[in-house]
Design a protein around this motif. Structure first.
Motif, PDB file in Angstrom:
ATOM      1  N   ASN A 210       4.258  13.106   3.317  1.00  0.00           N
ATOM      2  CA  ASN A 210       2.955  13.748   3.439  1.00  0.00           C
ATOM      3  C   ASN A 210       2.064  13.295   2.287  1.00  0.00           C
ATOM      4  O   ASN A 210       2.543  12.800   1.264  1.00  0.00           O
ATOM      5  CB  ASN A 210       3.105  15.274   3.395  1.00  0.00           C
ATOM      6  N   GLY A 211       0.762  13.449   2.447  1.00  0.00           N
ATOM      7  CA  GLY A 211      -0.135  13.039   1.365  1.00  0.00           C
ATOM      8  C   GLY A 211      -0.112  11.540   1.174  1.00  0.00           C
ATOM      9  O   GLY A 211       0.116  10.769   2.097  1.00  0.00           O
ATOM     10  N   ARG A 212      -0.309  11.110  -0.071  1.00  0.00           N
ATOM     11  CA  ARG A 212      -0.371   9.674  -0.362  1.00  0.00           C
ATOM     12  C   ARG A 212       0.986   9.067  -0.656  1.00  0.00           C
ATOM     13  O   ARG A 212       1.147   7.852  -0.649  1.00  0.00           O
ATOM     14  CB  ARG A 212      -1.313   9.444  -1.556  1.00  0.00           C
ATOM     15  N   SER A 213       1.983   9.898  -0.968  1.00  0.00           N
ATOM     16  CA  SER A 213       3.359   9.425  -1.229  1.00  0.00           C
ATOM     17  C   SER A 213       3.412   8.418  -2.376  1.00  0.00           C
ATOM     18  O   SER A 213       4.191   7.459  -2.348  1.00  0.00           O
ATOM     19  CB  SER A 213       3.959   8.805   0.047  1.00  0.00           C
ATOM     20  N   LEU A 214       2.610   8.628  -3.403  1.00  0.00           N
ATOM     21  CA  LEU A 214       2.531   7.668  -4.496  1.00  0.00           C
ATOM     22  C   LEU A 214       3.825   7.580  -5.299  1.00  0.00           C
ATOM     23  O   LEU A 214       4.177   6.510  -5.803  1.00  0.00           O
ATOM     24  CB  LEU A 214       1.370   8.020  -5.432  1.00  0.00           C
TER      25      LEU A 214
ATOM     26  N   PRO B   2      -1.184   4.115   2.604  1.00  0.00           N
ATOM     27  CA  PRO B   2      -0.019   4.193   3.498  1.00  0.00           C
ATOM     28  C   PRO B   2       0.538   2.814   3.875  1.00  0.00           C
ATOM     29  O   PRO B   2       1.759   2.641   3.960  1.00  0.00           O
ATOM     30  CB  PRO B   2      -0.573   4.920   4.730  1.00  0.00           C
ATOM     31  N   LEU B   3      -0.337   1.834   4.086  1.00  0.00           N
ATOM     32  CA  LEU B   3       0.141   0.478   4.372  1.00  0.00           C
ATOM     33  C   LEU B   3       0.846  -0.122   3.171  1.00  0.00           C
ATOM     34  O   LEU B   3       1.861  -0.816   3.313  1.00  0.00           O
ATOM     35  CB  LEU B   3      -1.029  -0.407   4.801  1.00  0.00           C
ATOM     36  N   PHE B   4       0.314   0.124   1.963  1.00  0.00           N
ATOM     37  CA  PHE B   4       1.000  -0.309   0.739  1.00  0.00           C
ATOM     38  C   PHE B   4       2.415   0.270   0.725  1.00  0.00           C
ATOM     39  O   PHE B   4       3.396  -0.424   0.411  1.00  0.00           O
ATOM     40  CB  PHE B   4       0.267   0.176  -0.508  1.00  0.00           C
ATOM     41  N   PHE B   5       2.505   1.558   1.034  1.00  0.00           N
ATOM     42  CA  PHE B   5       3.798   2.253   1.036  1.00  0.00           C
ATOM     43  C   PHE B   5       4.752   1.616   2.039  1.00  0.00           C
ATOM     44  O   PHE B   5       5.912   1.315   1.712  1.00  0.00           O
ATOM     45  CB  PHE B   5       3.567   3.726   1.368  1.00  0.00           C
ATOM     46  N   MET B   6       4.282   1.423   3.276  1.00  0.00           N
ATOM     47  CA  MET B   6       5.138   0.847   4.317  1.00  0.00           C
ATOM     48  C   MET B   6       5.671  -0.515   3.899  1.00  0.00           C
ATOM     49  O   MET B   6       6.866  -0.807   4.011  1.00  0.00           O
ATOM     50  CB  MET B   6       4.365   0.711   5.623  1.00  0.00           C
ATOM     51  N   GLY B   7       4.770  -1.377   3.421  1.00  0.00           N
ATOM     52  CA  GLY B   7       5.188  -2.719   3.043  1.00  0.00           C
ATOM     53  C   GLY B   7       6.126  -2.736   1.854  1.00  0.00           C
ATOM     54  O   GLY B   7       7.140  -3.460   1.855  1.00  0.00           O
ATOM     55  N   ALA B   8       5.814  -1.934   0.842  1.00  0.00           N
ATOM     56  CA  ALA B   8       6.634  -1.924  -0.370  1.00  0.00           C
ATOM     57  C   ALA B   8       8.024  -1.351  -0.104  1.00  0.00           C
ATOM     58  O   ALA B   8       9.025  -1.875  -0.600  1.00  0.00           O
ATOM     59  CB  ALA B   8       5.934  -1.128  -1.470  1.00  0.00           C
ATOM     60  N   THR B   9       8.087  -0.277   0.674  1.00  0.00           N
ATOM     61  CA  THR B   9       9.399   0.326   0.947  1.00  0.00           C
ATOM     62  C   THR B   9      10.237  -0.533   1.893  1.00  0.00           C
ATOM     63  O   THR B   9      11.463  -0.587   1.758  1.00  0.00           O
ATOM     64  CB  THR B   9       9.245   1.744   1.527  1.00  0.00           C
TER      65      THR B   9
END
Length: 434
Positions: free
Chosen positions: A287-291, A329-336
């Motif tokens: 949820n949120g930005r998931s930083l 969110p795209l940063f998160f998807m790609g990085a994870t």
């Protein structure tokens, strides 16, 4: 005498572009600082009060009510709907529609509601739309000629993106590259460059905001095998970007049809689904930005399917009418996803996470030059050769898909796609269904 007049005209126009860039950059940089600081505060408040997620459906009703009652204006027999978000901004750059001056405040309020109640969004969407609405106010106040209005809108986009991510060079190019796939509109270079840099320094130097910082701990030595691996990763990350874009568009179109364009019902339904999914996964990491998990993806192992969870959470959040942004969110998807893959391809974790962050954003936004420059600014120029290859591969293999259906195709990515110049992503999708 003619030569003197030409130079006078040149410097007069140049001075105007610099002035408008300064003005827009300062206003948007200040507004973006408010966005960033408020989002940080609300995000922290939500993390300390997990029960707030239960109010997300109510927040959806509020957002829907605002957009349905205050986000639509008909001008020249054309509906200008703020709920179209960045697509309305792109249409304004093409001269087909007009950005609403109230769009910025509306999207800020909608973003704050989404963040405090746990919707899965970012922030650059709000910053770009605020930038465009400020630019529209400047257009109106100074009565700027119709042909130059598009350039002013583009400078607002640059100011919003540059100040939101602490990436002024990227912001300048993003404003010129966002609206048209395959072409940079260099006529907007001066105001976009000035607006992006002024916006960035207003956010950081004037108001003292500190942006997140990601570090690549180890960049492998150049080799043929490594480039082959980077190409393969670029293809994988491009498929991730397509998967997200297509799922989000499908959810948006389906819920729009089911609820007959009632924004309140759509967002209420989306909020319920997010609440249920949050209970199912047993954590609010998505949820949120998931930083926090995004930062951990560069330093330690994260859940192997975190990218998929974030993809679903964000696609539902944005697709059902909540607002914010999709870059983080795209940063998160790609990085994870990069974090999950690094051991299989025998490459450093932070390096693959960084490749995933940039390449996934590139494939979804269709802005390869801006994405490459973002890599340079985010990672201090480390691994420049690999980021260039990853961006180009992701851009090509993502096809003519993307976050924003209003993007026009100046030139197809390849002759193999069999498309014509001037098409939009939206029209291409329609033709595929016929």
């Amino acid at each position: 005498m003619d030569l003197i007049q030409k130079y006078r005209r040149f410097f007069w126009i140049l001075g105007q572009w610099v002035f408008f860039g300064l003005l827009i950059g300062f206003i948007v940089g200040s507004a973006t600082t408010l966005l960033l600081e408020t989002n940080d505060y609300l995000g922290n408040a939500r993390e300390k009060n997990g029960w707030l997620i239960a109010l997300l459906p109510i927040g959806g009703i509020i957002i829907g009510y605002i957009y349905m009652n205050y986000g639509k204006v008909v001008k020249n027999n054309t509906l200008n709907d703020a709920a179209k978000l960045n697509n309305l901004v792109i249409d304004a750059v093409h001269g087909e529609k007009q950005v609403l001056r109230r769009m910025g405040p509306i999207v800020y309020l909608g973003t704050f509601i989404t963040v405090i109640f746990g919707g899965s969004t970012g922030r650059e969407g709000a910053a770009v739309q605020m930038g465009a609405s400020v630019a529209e106010a400047v257009n109106k106040f100074f009565n700027i000629p119709i042909l130059d209005k598009k350039i002013i809108i583009m400078s607002g986009i640059s100011a919003g993106f540059g100040s939101a991510f602490g990436a002024p060079i990227t912001g300048a190019v993003f404003g010129m590259e966002m609206a048209v796939l395959g072409r940079l509109k260099f006529e907007a270079l001066v105001p976009c460059l000035v607006a992006s840099f002024v916006g960035h320094y207003t956010t950081t130097a004037v108001w003292g905001h500190t942006h997140e910082h990601f570090v690549i701990k180890n960049v492998p030595e150049i080799s043929i095998i490594l480039f082959v691996k980077v190409i393969l990763l670029g293809i994988i990350f491009s498929l991730l970007s397509v998967s997200y874009s297509q799922l989000r568009h499908w959810i948006e179109n389906t819920t729009d049809r089911i609820f007959k364009k009632n924004h309140m019902k759509r967002a209420f339904f989306g909020g319920i689904i997010i609440v249920i999914l949050t209970l199912v996964v047993g954590t609010q990491d998505y949820n949120g930005r998931s930083l926090t998990m995004l930062e951990h993806a560069f330093t330690e192992d994260v859940p192997p399917f975190a990218f998929l969870a974030k993809l679903i959470f964000t696609a539902i959040t944005i697709g059902t009418g909540f607002v914010g942004g999709e870059a983080i969110p795209l940063f998160f998807m790609g990085a994870t996803l990069g974090n999950a893959l690094h051991s299989y391809i025998d490459l450093p974790m932070s390096f693959v996470a960084a490749l995933g962050l940039i390449a996934t954003f590139c494939g979804a936004a269709n802005t390869p030059i801006a994405a490459f420059l973002l890599a340079l600014e985010f990672f201090d120029g480390n691994g420049v050769e690999f980021f260039f290859v990853a961006c180009m591969v992701s851009y090509i293999f993502s096809g003519h898909h993307g976050l924003w259906p209003s993007q026009q195709i100046y030139e197809p990515k390849s002759k193999l796609y069999g498309l014509y110049n001037g098409e939009t992503i939206k029209n291409i999708e329609k033709k595929k269904k016929q």
